[in-house]
Design an enzyme around this catalytic site. Structure first.
Site, short mmCIF file in Angstrom:
data_model
loop_
_atom_site.label_atom_id
_atom_site.label_comp_id
_atom_site.label_asym_id
_atom_site.label_seq_id
_atom_site.Cartn_x
_atom_site.Cartn_y
_atom_site.Cartn_z
N ARG A 21 0.82 -1.21 0.00
CA ARG A 21 0.00 0.00 0.00
C ARG A 21 0.85 1.26 0.00
NH1 ARG A 21 -3.77 -0.35 4.40
NH2 ARG A 21 -5.06 -1.29 2.78
N TYR A 22 1.91 1.22 0.78
CA TYR A 22 2.77 2.41 0.91
C TYR A 22 3.95 2.26 -0.05
CZ TYR A 22 0.10 3.03 5.22
OH TYR A 22 -0.91 3.18 6.13
N ARG B 284 7.39 0.18 1.50
CA ARG B 284 7.34 -0.95 2.43
C ARG B 284 6.13 -1.84 2.16
NH1 ARG B 284 5.60 3.73 4.25
NH2 ARG B 284 4.17 3.99 5.99
N CYS C 28 -2.64 -18.11 14.61
CA CYS C 28 -2.14 -17.37 15.77
C CYS C 28 -2.17 -18.30 16.99
CB CYS C 28 -3.02 -16.16 16.06
SG CYS C 28 -2.89 -14.86 14.83
N CYS D 39 -7.82 -12.91 18.78
CA CYS D 39 -8.41 -11.67 19.27
C CYS D 39 -9.78 -11.54 18.60
CB CYS D 39 -7.56 -10.47 18.89
SG CYS D 39 -5.81 -10.62 19.28
N CYS E 290 -10.28 -9.25 15.44
CA CYS E 290 -9.21 -9.38 14.44
C CYS E 290 -9.59 -8.75 13.11
CB CYS E 290 -8.88 -10.85 14.22
SG CYS E 290 -7.65 -11.10 12.93
N ARG F 270 -8.16 -9.22 10.36
CA ARG F 270 -7.99 -10.19 9.27
C ARG F 270 -8.76 -11.48 9.54
NH1 ARG F 270 -2.29 -8.87 9.21
NH2 ARG F 270 -2.50 -6.81 8.30
N ASP G 71 -10.79 -1.39 13.75
CA ASP G 71 -11.29 -1.42 12.37
C ASP G 71 -12.75 -1.87 12.35
OD1 ASP G 71 -8.86 -0.62 11.31
OD2 ASP G 71 -8.09 -2.69 11.26
N ASP H 128 -7.09 3.46 10.72
CA ASP H 128 -6.75 2.86 9.43
C ASP H 128 -8.01 3.08 8.58
OD1 ASP H 128 -5.34 1.50 7.49
OD2 ASP H 128 -4.73 -0.11 8.83
N LYS I 124 -3.14 4.33 7.33
CA LYS I 124 -3.26 4.85 8.69
C LYS I 124 -3.23 6.37 8.69
CE LYS I 124 -0.71 0.87 10.43
NZ LYS I 124 -0.28 0.29 9.12
#
Ligand code: PLP
Length: 395
Positions: free
Chosen positions: A120-121, A124, A133, A137, A140, A142, A301, A338, A345
């Site tokens: 996206r950037y 990076r 994981c 969480c 999450c 994702r 999010d 975000d 962000k």
């Protein structure tokens, strides 16, 4: 030291697993193999509310339920509103999807040149290296792919991602995420980091991981050696509440920093977990005591079924206002949203500038008093820089 911040207060011990051999307890593979993954396993150990039972039954189609014994011990089982409990035990709110919520809230699918890479950037990339994981969480971002409860069928392919990074010399920073990269075996991590280190245009590697929080036993001396060998590596961990700052986490962070890995923390602002100044102040102070620098505070999010966990972003602004100037500058994270749909962000700050005129910036300090800084563009500020001066001396 404030009594709440004293190291003596930090949770530790085997709790419900007090009779277990400490060798097993401290073995990360034992912790993974003995995770709580089923409603019945939870109910054997605590009384759930009807709201949580409904959430647990739904989890298998949304985002798997998994809690390591270590992290489960941090739950106050008598407190239905325990901030640790709210993060990992599903609730019925997960079944309710409001119109503003999305499966891919920050638009990662649109900036995915190859499977597993989000570019996206300009300089990076995010490199998703696993879909698993240590624990999940409930908010999450994702959850569409993590744990594969939604049949996304993400098969992390190191080689395609590596090929993309090798071919794109504008990439100077790779952020490993997933899923949790530290769940990979030592052998796979060693290989992946080794391959990344060989790419001449990469300046450093980052790892985003909640393993130190969910499974601090994974931060073994052998892992420390691998990270040391392939540096510079920076790490972002994910601590949301001061109760997560245990002796075990502190030791894991110490091992990481002693292996040459500087650590930042990313918290998510969560309703009823950390959306108040007292909790957040205690958290950031404890982080500094572990040599961890608060990096980002994220507005949660708009992931499907997260309304019950999302805090009001104005609370986030208020928290930052209550910290800035009132406590150590190092302890203050950047609050960001975000942007829904894929804008990246965006920093959200309390307003300190009252007015900018042709002559001055008029601003307020942390206690609300007004100050003026005169504007006077000097010749020096306009002089272009010699690009050679910007290169590192060892280049
Ligand atoms: C967060 C993020 C990064 C890293 O952003 P920094 O502000 O440099 O920490 C990179 N790529 C994607 C897609 C991200 O979401």
């Amino acid at each position: 030291m404030h009594p709440n911040d004293s190291l003596k207060n930090w949770h530790e011990g085997q709790g419900l697993w007090a009779d277990l051999d400490s060798k097993d307890w401290n073995n990360w593979k034992w912790q993974l193999g003995n995770r709580i993954v089923k409603l019945e396993q939870l109910e054997e150990r605590m009384t759930l509310s009807e709201d949580e039972r409904v959430g647990c039954l739904f989890a298998k189609d949304k985002l798997a339920l998994a809690i390591t014994p270590y992290f489960f011990n941090l739950i106050d089982r008598e407190d239905p509103n325990c901030p640790i409990r709210r993060q990992v035990i599903p609730r019925s709110g997960e079944t309710q999807i409001s119109p503003e919520e999305m499966l891919d809230p920050v638009g990662e699918e649109n900036t995915k040149p190859v499977d597993g890479i989000v570019h996206r950037y300009p300089d990076r990339v995010l490199f998703l290296v696993t879909d698993r994981c240590a624990a999940y969480c409930r908010y999450c971002t994702r959850s569409r792919l993590v744990s594969n409860a939604q049949d996304y069928n993400f098969h992390p392919e190191f080689e395609n991602g590596l090929k993309y990074i090798r071919r794109h010399s504008e990439i100077r920073d790779v952020l490993l995420s997933g899923g949790d990269p530290l769940l990979l075996s030592d052998r796979k991590l060693d290989y992946l980091l080794g391959e990344l280190c060989k790419i001449p245009h990469l300046e450093f590697i980052r790892i985003g991981s909640r393993i130190p929080v969910f499974l601090p036993q994974r931060i073994t001396p052998e892992l420390g050696e691998i990270l040391k060998k392939h540096g510079p590596i920076w790490m972002s961990i994910h601590v949301n509440h001061p109760r997560e700052c245990t002796h075990a986490l502190r030791e894991a962070c110490e091992r990481l920093t002693y292996s040459g890995v500087p650590i930042g923390n990313q918290s998510v602002l969560l309703r009823g977990v950390n959306d108040d100044t007292t909790t957040m102040r205690s958290l950031v102070h404890r982080l500094l005591m572990m040599r961890v620098r608060p990096y980002y505070l994220y507005q949660c999010d708009l992931i499907t079924g997260s309304a019950h966990l999302r805090a009001d972003p104005r609370k986030g602004i208020e928290i930052i206002r209550n910290l800035r100037g009132h406590t150590t500058g190092y302890s203050i994270p950047q609050f960001v949203i975000d942007a829904p749909g894929g804008g990246g962000k965006i920093p959200i700050n309390p307003e300190y500038i009252k007015e900018v005129t042709d002559e001055a910036i008029i601003m307020r300090n942390f206690s609300g008093d007004e100050y003026t800084y005169p504007l006077n563009p000097s010749e020096a500020a306009k002089k272009p820089k010699n690009p050679k001066e910007l290169e590192p001396v060892w280049a």
